[in-house]
Scaffold this active site. Structure first.
Site, short mmCIF file in Angstrom:
data_model
loop_
_atom_site.label_atom_id
_atom_site.label_comp_id
_atom_site.label_asym_id
_atom_site.label_seq_id
_atom_site.Cartn_x
_atom_site.Cartn_y
_atom_site.Cartn_z
N LYS A 44 75.71 7.29 15.86
CA LYS A 44 74.43 7.37 16.57
C LYS A 44 74.56 8.30 17.78
CE LYS A 44 70.42 6.23 18.53
NZ LYS A 44 69.20 6.96 18.11
N ILE A 70 62.71 5.29 18.40
CA ILE A 70 63.76 4.51 19.07
C ILE A 70 63.95 5.00 20.50
CG2 ILE A 70 66.18 3.75 18.95
CD1 ILE A 70 64.37 2.87 16.54
N ASN A 99 77.63 12.53 17.04
CA ASN A 99 76.34 13.16 17.36
C ASN A 99 76.08 13.03 18.85
OD1 ASN A 99 73.34 13.26 17.79
ND2 ASN A 99 73.36 13.72 15.60
N CYS A 130 65.56 15.43 18.87
CA CYS A 130 64.94 14.10 18.93
C CYS A 130 63.49 14.21 19.40
CB CYS A 130 65.69 13.16 19.86
SG CYS A 130 64.85 11.57 19.93
N LYS A 165 71.87 20.23 15.04
CA LYS A 165 70.89 19.50 14.24
C LYS A 165 69.47 19.89 14.64
CE LYS A 165 69.52 15.09 12.33
NZ LYS A 165 69.88 13.69 12.13
N ILE A 191 67.08 18.31 8.09
CA ILE A 191 66.18 18.29 9.24
C ILE A 191 66.18 16.91 9.92
CG2 ILE A 191 64.60 20.05 8.41
CD1 ILE A 191 62.82 17.90 7.21
N ASN A 192 65.82 16.89 11.20
CA ASN A 192 65.44 15.66 11.88
C ASN A 192 64.00 15.33 11.43
OD1 ASN A 192 65.37 13.50 13.82
ND2 ASN A 192 66.79 14.64 15.11
N GLY A 217 62.07 9.96 5.48
CA GLY A 217 62.01 9.31 4.17
C GLY A 217 61.55 10.24 3.06
#
Ligand code: RRO
Length: 301
Positions: A44, A70, A99, A130, A165, A191-192, A217
């Site tokens: 994480k 999150i 990460n 993020c 990323k 990808i994020n 997803g």
């Protein structure tokens, strides 16, 4: 068949890794299946200081995927080095991908310099994508200059392989990937998630406490495939393909698009055995499709 891969000089027994954030630091999954089956384990995202993340609720299901906001909850750099990393090493022998996130170029540099000293870490994955924080995050990864600057700052303090990323919330993903390549990256992870939202009809408010949250997803898999393919043709760097992968066929499709390794994210939250099932199914599917090794199918499109 041979399902091993080489990722910027690091040998992985197979291409399957859990996406950052979905396995924590390994402890939650150690009793679910043998982590040593993984190609590598991605931890994480960590920041210099510990963070509680955003207020609940911060997850929402939706058709073909999920939203999360999150907000970078993590125990912070020192706890990661002193507790999470040693504890992970006790239960897992394979390659560790750490990460890293930050809120300024200096913070990325500082955290990367400290993680560089950790012998247990093989690869750094630098999260410039993020979407769930008010500053930094995808603001870095949607700006080519800042993406290059962060890559360079991290490059200055480590010889370990760096994978940047990327966020898909950009018009031209190749522009960002090329900026990272110029900055000295060894690879690209993409990808994020996509900035998105859901509304609860009864309360007339968004389901997640933050108005916007990140979509991941199966819904995003074809887009991830396209973006991986674009970056494959625009850069010389190895790619970790991420986005909606949940089975061996998805892995092979992503590798055909140009990925070397792959990460499984949301699917772990639907079925915690997804990584193990995918790894177990891979040799059989390769045989059925006449694939002897993964290199021969990489970037065939
Ligand atoms: O913690 C998060 O909200 C989060 C991060 Br840092 C990220 O990079 N991707 C994501 O889906 N969630």
């Amino acid at each position: 068949v041979d399902m091993s891969i080489e990722l910027a000089g690091v040998r992985l027994q197979n291409p399957v890794m859990p996406a950052s954030g979905t396995f924590g630091y390994g402890q939650e999954y150690k009793d679910v299946f043998d982590l040593n089956k993984l190609g590598a384990l991605v931890t994480k995202s960590i920041t210099k200081e510990p963070r509680y993340g955003n207020e609940l609720p911060r997850i929402a299901e939706c058709t073909s995927g999920m939203l999360n906001s999150i907000g970078l909850q993590n125990p912070g750099l020192e706890h990661f080095r002193e507790v999470d990393l040693p504890e992970l090493r006790k239960i897992y022998r394979g390659p560790i991908v750490a990460n890293i996130s930050g809120f300024s170029v200096d913070e990325y540099r500082e955290v990367a310099a400290k993680v560089d000293r950790e012998e247990q870490v093989e690869i750094l994955e630098i999260n410039i994508s993020c979407p769930n924080v008010d500053h930094g995050g995808s603001a870095f990864g949607s700006n080519p200059k800042l993406s290059e600057e962060i890559t360079r700052a991290v490059r200055d303090v480590t010889k370990k392989p760096i994978f940047m990323k990327l966020t898909p919330n950009v018009l031209d993903i190749t522009e960002i990937a090329k900026a990272c390549e110029s900055g000295g990256a060894d690879g690209i992870s993409l990808i994020n998630n996509f900035k998105a939202m859901r509304i609860d009809l009864k309360t007339r408010k968004t389901i997640t406490s933050k108005t916007y949250a990140g979509l991941s997803g199966p819904a995003i898999r074809p887009i991830a495939m396209r973006m991986v393919n674009e970056v494959y043709h625009a850069c010389k760097l190895p790619i970790i393909g991420i986005g909606g992968i949940s089975c061996a066929d998805d892995v092979l499709e992503m590798i055909m698009a140009g990925a070397t390794g792959i990460e499984i994210g949301s699917a772990n939250l639907v079925d915690p055995w997804t990584c193990q099932k995918t790894i177990d199914a891979l040799p059989k599917r390769m045989k059925e499709l006449g694939i002897r090794n993964l290199e021969e199918i990489r970037g065939v499109v």
